[in-house]
Design a protein around this motif. Structure first.
Motif, mmCIF file in Angstrom:
data_model
loop_
_atom_site.group_PDB
_atom_site.id
_atom_site.type_symbol
_atom_site.label_atom_id
_atom_site.label_comp_id
_atom_site.label_asym_id
_atom_site.label_seq_id
_atom_site.Cartn_x
_atom_site.Cartn_y
_atom_site.Cartn_z
ATOM 1 N N ASN A 1 0.814 -1.209 0.000
ATOM 2 C CA ASN A 1 0.000 0.000 0.000
ATOM 3 C C ASN A 1 0.850 1.263 0.000
ATOM 4 O O ASN A 1 0.421 2.306 -0.516
ATOM 5 C CB ASN A 1 -0.975 -0.019 1.172
ATOM 6 C CG ASN A 1 -2.078 -1.038 0.973
ATOM 7 O OD1 ASN A 1 -2.203 -1.623 -0.100
ATOM 8 N ND2 ASN A 1 -2.886 -1.267 1.989
ATOM 9 N N SER B 1 -8.050 5.309 4.858
ATOM 10 C CA SER B 1 -8.670 4.521 5.923
ATOM 11 C C SER B 1 -9.068 3.139 5.416
ATOM 12 O O SER B 1 -8.904 2.134 6.120
ATOM 13 C CB SER B 1 -9.871 5.256 6.525
ATOM 14 O OG SER B 1 -10.979 5.268 5.636
ATOM 15 N N PHE C 1 -5.829 1.142 5.086
ATOM 16 C CA PHE C 1 -5.358 0.654 6.389
ATOM 17 C C PHE C 1 -6.221 -0.525 6.842
ATOM 18 O O PHE C 1 -5.709 -1.520 7.369
ATOM 19 C CB PHE C 1 -5.423 1.767 7.434
ATOM 20 C CG PHE C 1 -4.510 2.931 7.158
ATOM 21 C CD1 PHE C 1 -3.338 2.780 6.447
ATOM 22 C CD2 PHE C 1 -4.839 4.198 7.619
ATOM 23 C CE1 PHE C 1 -2.503 3.857 6.191
ATOM 24 C CE2 PHE C 1 -4.015 5.282 7.382
ATOM 25 C CZ PHE C 1 -2.839 5.110 6.660
ATOM 26 N N GLN D 1 -5.261 -3.864 5.178
ATOM 27 C CA GLN D 1 -4.103 -4.566 5.726
ATOM 28 C C GLN D 1 -4.338 -5.031 7.161
ATOM 29 O O GLN D 1 -3.865 -6.099 7.553
ATOM 30 C CB GLN D 1 -2.874 -3.661 5.670
ATOM 31 C CG GLN D 1 -2.278 -3.492 4.291
ATOM 32 C CD GLN D 1 -1.608 -4.753 3.768
ATOM 33 O OE1 GLN D 1 -0.485 -5.078 4.153
ATOM 34 N NE2 GLN D 1 -2.295 -5.466 2.889
ATOM 35 N N ASN D 2 -5.079 -4.254 7.925
ATOM 36 C CA ASN D 2 -5.272 -4.557 9.343
ATOM 37 C C ASN D 2 -6.374 -5.575 9.604
ATOM 38 O O ASN D 2 -6.313 -6.319 10.581
ATOM 39 C CB ASN D 2 -5.589 -3.255 10.095
ATOM 40 C CG ASN D 2 -5.636 -3.450 11.592
ATOM 41 O OD1 ASN D 2 -4.783 -4.090 12.170
ATOM 42 N ND2 ASN D 2 -6.649 -2.903 12.227
#
Length: 201
Positions: A67, A92, A95, A98-99
């Motif tokens: 990313n 956002s 993120f 990936q999270n």
């Protein structure tokens, strides 16, 4: 520039996809799991975090993390919104990918796809990943119901980013994608973008 890319990985694919959508061709070195090429790239220091993808710039600088590479390549293009809030909203989703998303959607696919991961594919773990993955796909379904793109009125890096593992969630991960019509319509819109290439393209 040179891209160190794992052909079977969604993280590497999302970078190849953005490059194709931007009409940019660069040198690519394949570093698939359990190959000498991967070990060689690690030994040479070309994979700072020990994994692909990594973008090697013309001046030798190395940029790891998919990313982060998308953000660097997308700078100044239509895939990054000009509006500060829309840009932050795009980030956002990246993120979150990936999270949250990758740790369920991609992991279940990896357990079912890669022979060296199959010992970890216990029935209980697969079932838990399936249930949690469906819940995350529902988050996307809710977002995409009544809208074409995750952020704003056009495709952004968020769409490229989340497309990578979502578009193979059924065939590789066994997720029931028929439950998510808005997501499926969005997948078709991404695949219709000019310059699009598939995972094996």
């Amino acid at each position: 520039m040179r891209l160190y890319s794992m052909p079977s990985s969604g993280n590497s694919y999302k970078v190849r996809l953005l490059l194709a959508l931007l009409g940019r061709a660069i040198e690519t070195t394949d570093v698939e799991y359990l190959t000498e090429a991967l070990e060689g790239a690690k030994a040479s220091g070309r994979l700072p975090f020990g994994k692909a993808p990594v973008l090697e710039l013309d001046d030798g600088r190395l940029l790891p993390e998919s990313n982060a590479i998308l953000c660097w390549l997308g700078e100044g293009t239509g895939f990054v919104p000009a509006d500060p809030f829309a840009r932050a909203e795009m980030l956002s989703w990246m993120f979150w990918e990936q999270n949250q998303h990758e740790g369920l959607i991609a992991v279940r696919a990896a357990l079912l796809t890669y022979p060296h991961r199959r010992a970890q594919a216990t029935p209980d773990r697969l079932a838990a990943l399936l249930d949690s993955g469906h819940a995350l796909l529902q988050v996307m379904e809710d977002r995409l119901t009544g809208r074409e793109w995750l952020v704003g009125d056009g495709a952004t890096l968020a769409d490229v980013c989340l497309y990578a593992y979502t578009h193979t969630a059924d065939e590789r991960g066994g997720f029931e994608m028929a439950r998510f019509p808005a997501v499926n319509a969005w997948l078709a819109r991404v695949a219709a973008l000019p310059g699009y290439v598939g995972l094996d393209g």
